[in-house]
Design a protein around this motif. Structure first.
Motif, short mmCIF file in Angstrom:
data_model
loop_
_atom_site.label_atom_id
_atom_site.label_comp_id
_atom_site.label_asym_id
_atom_site.label_seq_id
_atom_site.Cartn_x
_atom_site.Cartn_y
_atom_site.Cartn_z
N LEU B 72 45.40 43.69 44.50
CA LEU B 72 44.33 44.53 45.19
C LEU B 72 44.00 45.71 44.30
O LEU B 72 45.06 46.11 43.45
N TYR B 73 42.79 46.43 44.37
CA TYR B 73 42.32 47.54 43.61
C TYR B 73 43.62 48.67 43.81
O TYR B 73 43.92 48.88 44.84
N SER B 254 33.25 41.46 36.47
CA SER B 254 33.12 40.82 37.80
C SER B 254 31.65 40.87 38.13
O SER B 254 30.91 41.60 37.23
N ASP B 255 31.11 40.42 39.34
CA ASP B 255 29.92 40.44 39.42
C ASP B 255 29.41 41.85 39.89
O ASP B 255 28.09 42.12 39.84
N GLY B 256 30.31 42.70 40.38
CA GLY B 256 29.92 44.18 40.45
C GLY B 256 29.60 45.01 39.34
O GLY B 256 28.89 45.82 39.28
N TYR B 287 41.87 34.28 37.58
CA TYR B 287 40.83 34.22 38.63
C TYR B 287 39.54 34.32 38.10
O TYR B 287 39.21 35.05 37.10
N ASP B 288 38.32 34.00 38.89
CA ASP B 288 36.96 34.37 38.81
C ASP B 288 36.38 33.83 39.86
O ASP B 288 36.14 34.72 40.68
N ARG B 289 35.72 32.68 40.05
CA ARG B 289 34.82 32.41 40.93
C ARG B 289 35.21 32.55 42.64
O ARG B 289 34.56 33.11 43.49
N VAL B 293 38.67 39.76 45.33
CA VAL B 293 38.99 40.91 44.37
C VAL B 293 38.70 40.64 42.88
O VAL B 293 39.02 39.56 42.35
N GLY B 294 37.48 41.14 42.66
CA GLY B 294 37.07 40.99 41.17
C GLY B 294 36.27 39.50 40.77
O GLY B 294 36.56 39.05 39.72
#
Lengths: 325, 325
Positions: B72-73, B254-256, B287-289, B293-294
């Motif tokens: 987590l962030y 990330s998509d952000g 991790y990705d899709r 988180v991210g």
């Protein structure tokens, strides 16, 4: 070695003290002496008051501190012009007496709504266009439209002594920021050319901006709606958000700058706070406690006790604006 | 001449190409070659792709781009710790299941509220103290508390290859900014030490800050309440507000960060956009899709068509974190 020789020459020049007076448009008064003494002591590594370069932050209010603000903030006068144009295409946007007065160029009626009315005028007139188009339009206006009483181009109503002060501070390793109640995009339209202050060193009020794809093209649109008012207690907040360091040199001219001066000069170590005091009815405008624009009253009361400098425009400045007066 | 001799030496050193590889923690892959080719061509005055120094703006996301963000962030993990402490003194602050879960260290329950829940946790835990006290506390936490899975001090989970990339860009005349969905004060607590990025070059999300006199002392208090979310479409808006120029080099993970890359790389002239792709389950996290988180999904779909670089952590990076792995 050719490159290095050139660099040595450049360095030798830039390291020498300025050949002449760094503040030629300032008269040789106590104000000038105080400013020079402060700047020299904080930038001299041999001085007990030396401040490391990264902490030499200077913040300047804009309206009434770096350029004139009478009879009304230039951004408001610009907004009146734009509102008039927009209302020709769509009179329905004039939904209040204040907006109607502004579009009719009725300054007294437009100001009847106070600061809230001015913010409404700015919101309605500054929305529905991209940030780039807005800044281009502002720049054109500031460099072509003329001021109602001086007859000068607005961009020529910057204060020559303050332009010199900004340059002098930068020459002594300061980072110079504008921290204005005016809109950040409005000031950026001219900050580089007028003051040599790049866009990232302008802190201002912020309207809503919306990012989206318009016909597939990434676009930032100004949408109106005030999101951050960089005035009074908002100025320390804006400086903290944007710069993250407390300035050691701070200049304002009105009660809107009081908290900025208060916060900056309460920090540890050497600090200089100054108010530009509009005392020159002959060459510019004379006003303080009773003015609706740029009122300076609480600030005047506080200045003595706080040790803030009152720059007397009539006595301290040899010229006001650039070029022929 | 003694001073000048010293300066010549300094200049001669700093003008020479770096003796070694400026990116030693990057493997010699196509990613590294693309980055170096871009940076060299935009900073070489002889190149047709030369970009003037003042326009060499680089913006970097933080979580997942400059340091780790799993499980987590870090700011959320900090918020859990602080919430737990605050709740000991006043359990009444735990007004929702999400807040209760966070204070109990129940990560799953705390995350059940999604991003909104995390913002609530941050708001409640980050309010009622001065900006200075907050930054001091964050710095202590980041440099002493340890990460739940790596066992490292949080501050030691910055990405060594990205620290080198930031330094390399600055060496080539870029201004390097962090543009994070995390809070601006949280990141500033460590940005100088971790990344050599000064506070004025950190753009982040903003909670309410209140300026007032507390016992006569000018004070900036964090009050909670999100005022600006620097994420997704907010990133171009935040960059425009803060920097006022469109970056030419932009990095996210990330998509952000999608809109930031989209906007930056749509500008004229040479541009480089990159995503750090978390492919390294062995040394970090993969991790990705499907990650909450991210998440990187739309960005992965868009990267090919847009010509964005996908940095493959497993293949492109010789090390992940500083020091012994």
């Amino acid at each position: 070695m050719k490159v290095l020789s050139g660099l040595i020459f450049f360095l030798a020049i830039s390291l020498l003290p300025a050949a002449g007076d760094p503040l030629p448009s300032w008269n040789d008064t106590a104000s000038k002496a105080s400013i020079v003494a402060f700047v020299e002591k904080v930038s001299d590594p041999q001085s007990p008051d030396y401040v490391p370069q990264e902490l030499r932050i200077a913040t300047f209010d804009n309206d009434g501190t770096l350029w004139s603000e009478k009879p009304l903030y230039f951004q408001a006068l610009y907004a009146f012009d734009r509102l008039q144009e927009k209302a020709k295409a769509d009179p329905g946007i004039l939904t209040s007496d204040v907006l109607k007065a502004a579009a009719a160029g009725d300054m007294k009626g437009a100001m009847a709504g106070g600061d809230k009315g001015l913010i409404d005028i700015v919101n309605v007139s500054h929305s529905g266009l991209t940030v780039e188009d807005f800044e281009t339009d502002v720049k054109t206006w500031l460099t072509t439209a003329t001021h109602p009483t001086s007859g000068r181009i607005y961009a020529d109503m910057i204060y020559q002594p303050m332009v010199e002060l900004l340059a002098y501070l930068r020459d002594r390793g300061f980072s110079t920021y504008i921290v204005s109640g005016g809109g950040v995009h409005f000031i950026r339209a001219i900050s580089q050319e007028a003051y040599n202050v790049p866009p990232q060193q302008v802190v201002g009020s912020e309207g809503a901006t919306n990012y989206s794809l318009v016909d597939g093209k990434p676009t930032l649109m100004k949408e109106g709606g005030l999101q951050f008012l960089d005035d009074k207690a908002g100025k320390p907040v804006g400086i903290d958000r944007h710069i993250g360091r407390r300035p050691i040199f701070v200049a304002g001219n009105s009660d809107g700058d009081l908290q900025m001066l208060e916060w900056a000069t309460a920090g540890e170590g050497p600090r200089l706070g100054l108010f530009v005091h509009h005392t020159d009815a002959k060459r510019e405008f004379a006003y303080d406690r009773d003015s609706s624009v740029g009122r300076l009253s609480d600030g005047l009361d506080a200045a003595g006790g706080k040790g803030w400098l009152l720059v007397d425009m009539a006595k301290d400045w040899a010229v006001i604006w650039p070029g022929k007066q």
